[in-house]
Design a protein around this motif. Structure first.
Motif, short mmCIF file in Angstrom:
data_model
loop_
_atom_site.label_atom_id
_atom_site.label_comp_id
_atom_site.label_asym_id
_atom_site.label_seq_id
_atom_site.Cartn_x
_atom_site.Cartn_y
_atom_site.Cartn_z
N VAL A 1 30.36 23.18 64.99
CA VAL A 1 31.94 22.61 65.66
C VAL A 1 32.09 22.42 66.59
CG1 VAL A 1 34.01 22.27 65.07
CG2 VAL A 1 32.34 22.37 63.28
N SER A 2 32.51 23.38 67.76
CA SER A 2 32.16 23.14 68.64
C SER A 2 31.79 23.06 69.70
CB SER A 2 32.59 25.16 68.99
OG SER A 2 32.98 25.10 70.63
N GLU A 3 30.21 23.34 69.60
CA GLU A 3 29.08 22.79 70.49
C GLU A 3 29.45 21.01 69.90
OE1 GLU A 3 24.48 23.61 69.78
OE2 GLU A 3 25.84 25.19 71.06
N THR B 1 22.17 25.44 72.89
CA THR B 1 22.13 26.00 72.37
C THR B 1 20.64 25.64 71.64
OG1 THR B 1 24.31 26.54 71.26
CG2 THR B 1 22.73 28.46 71.31
N GLN C 1 30.29 28.30 61.91
CA GLN C 1 30.23 27.27 61.42
C GLN C 1 31.06 26.98 62.45
OE1 GLN C 1 29.06 25.28 58.92
NE2 GLN C 1 30.53 23.52 60.14
N GLU C 2 31.94 27.94 62.89
CA GLU C 2 32.52 27.14 64.04
C GLU C 2 32.16 26.91 65.66
OE1 GLU C 2 35.71 30.20 65.04
OE2 GLU C 2 36.55 29.85 63.16
N SER C 3 31.04 27.97 65.74
CA SER C 3 29.86 27.17 66.82
C SER C 3 29.57 26.32 67.01
CB SER C 3 28.63 28.74 66.75
OG SER C 3 28.30 28.35 68.58
N SER D 1 27.63 19.87 61.88
CA SER D 1 29.01 19.20 61.95
C SER D 1 28.41 17.98 62.99
CB SER D 1 29.34 19.84 63.53
OG SER D 1 30.07 19.93 63.57
N GLN E 1 22.10 22.37 77.47
CA GLN E 1 24.05 22.08 77.09
C GLN E 1 23.79 22.49 75.32
OE1 GLN E 1 26.30 21.55 79.20
NE2 GLN E 1 25.01 21.11 80.68
N VAL F 1 31.53 18.97 69.45
CA VAL F 1 33.03 18.70 70.29
C VAL F 1 32.64 18.46 72.17
CG1 VAL F 1 35.08 19.02 70.85
CG2 VAL F 1 34.08 19.24 68.78
N ARG F 2 31.77 19.81 72.01
CA ARG F 2 31.25 19.74 74.14
C ARG F 2 30.35 18.91 73.86
NH1 ARG F 2 29.43 23.99 73.78
NH2 ARG F 2 26.94 23.37 74.55
#
Length: 415
Positions: free
Chosen positions: A41-43, A71, A37-39, A99, A69, A45-46
């Motif tokens: 969300v991080s993607e 995954t 889940q964090e991955s 996300s 950009q 945001v990036r």
């Protein structure tokens, strides 16, 4: 026991695996899900940051640029106000991790990943945990088997030792196993084996001594009974019967003496007695046997001597020496009494070949004999003499001279 040890070890290992394994599975599952889940969300945001940067600089936003950009195997949808939405990747079906992030310029980015990808990673983690648990079980079984062998092999060996003791084999094995409790049991069994061996040796020695020592008085008694059966003279019958009764009493004394010495060789019953009477008694008892063999038995030396000892034991020692002279000697057998210091001495000698040089004083050792005999007579006679503080020695080998040394009774002090 080995099976129980293996089962108990496996039970402990399985309980540990169940407690810690389940906890580890739960923790790892939650960690993987939270990380996925964090991955995502991080993607998201990036990607929003990249879109804002390119919008601010007036650069184009194309799927080719944005696909680099994101995954692989993830889906992204970028929506910019006034433009067609841009989709990257294939939208996953079923349950997804999603996300959605909005930028300052009204753009939005949605990133999705199939939950099956997370489940696959959780499955791989579970396989690793299961493999580790399986290795732990195998290691536990191997250790339990080795420990079981280490414990059961000594127990089996100790059981065999106990069985040997029960079957009459008292030899100690002197084996130790490196386990304090088992070594203690082995010590007790070895000590018991040594005690049993000593007891058996003492019993066998008593049986051998008794059979040998009883043979002489029984032979003399049978000769007296034969004298009674072949005579019709009442006086002779009475005389021989009286002598036979005296021999029976000495026979009883011999048995009592053997039993006493078998329990405690130091338990002497020495008293002052008339040595002449004992010597005379033995000469009278053995004269018929010597007469039958065409030989004579005589005595000489100092008379009216009193010695300290057990009359029955002294008589048995003299009987053994006289019998040995009858069986192995030749010519006239002479018993000579004398005094040396505070001791009285009875010497027994004959005209035979004597004791060979290779035997010497070893004639008093058990099972040592120069002729076809048991080798017990002189050994038992020496033990009987030493029990009351006397001693039996071989003073001369050719011709043989055996000497019985006894303590002399102290003379009363003059007033």
């Amino acid at each position: 026991m080995r099976r129980r040890l293996i089962n108990s070890t496996l039970a402990v290992v399985l309980v540990v695996i169940a407690v810690f394994g389940v906890s580890l599975v739960i923790v790892e599952t939650r960690t993987i899900q939270a990380g996925a889940q964090e991955s995502v969300v991080s993607e998201a945001v990036r990607l929003v940051g990249i879109v804002e940067s390119r919008l601010g600089s007036g650069e184009k936003i194309t799927p080719d640029i944005l696909s680099e950009q994101i995954t692989a195997k993830r889906y992204a949808r970028i929506t910019v106000p006034g433009k067609e939405p841009i989709e990257i990747g294939k939208r996953p079906s079923g349950d997804v991790i999603e996300s959605k992030v909005r930028g300052d310029r009204g753009e939005s980015v949605t990133v999705q990943e199939s939950r099956s990808m997370v489940s696959a990673e959780i499955g791989r983690t579970l396989l690793v945990i299961l493999a580790v648990a399986l290795l732990a079980i195998i290691a536990a079984v191997i250790l339990a088997v080795r420990q079981g062998r280490r414990l059961t092999a000594p127990l089996t060996d100790l059981a065999e030792t106990a069985e040997r003791l029960g079957s009459g084999d008292p030899r100690p094995r002197h084996r130790r196993y490196g386990v304090q409790e088992l070594d203690r049991v082995a010590d007790v069994l070895d000590a018991s084996a040594e005690r049993i061996a000593r007891m058996l040796t003492a019993e066998r020695r008593l049986a051998a001594d008794a059979s040998h020592q009883l043979r002489t008085p029984l032979t003399a008694l049978s000769m007296r009974l034969e004298e009674i059966t072949v005579t019709d003279d009442p006086d002779t019958v009475k005389e021989e019967a009286t002598i036979a009764l005296a021999q029976v009493e000495r026979l009883t004394d011999v048995v009592q003496r053997l039993l006493t010495n078998s329990r405690d060789p130091r338990s002497g019953s020495a008293v002052a007695f008339d040595l002449d009477e004992v010597v005379k008694q033995q000469i009278e008892e053995w004269r018929p046997a010597y007469r039958s063999a065409g030989r004579a038995i005589v005595r000489s030396g100092k008379k009216k001597l009193r010695a300290v000892g057990t009359p029955g034991a002294v008589a048995q020692v003299l009987a053994t020496l006289i019998e040995n002279s009858l069986m192995h000697g030749d010519g006239t057998v002479a018993l000579r009494t004398r005094v040396t210091g505070n001791q009285v001495v009875v010497e027994v000698t004959d005209a035979g070949p004597g004791v060979s040089a290779d035997l010497g004083s070893r004639v008093f050792e058990r099972t040592v004999s120069g002729r076809n005999s048991t080798g017990l007579g002189l050994a038992v006679a020496r033990d009987l003499a030493e029990a009351d503080g006397g001693r039996l020695e071989l003073l001369q080998q050719h011709p043989p001279v055996f000497a019985l040394f006894l303590a002399r009774e102290a003379e009363p002090a003059e007033e």
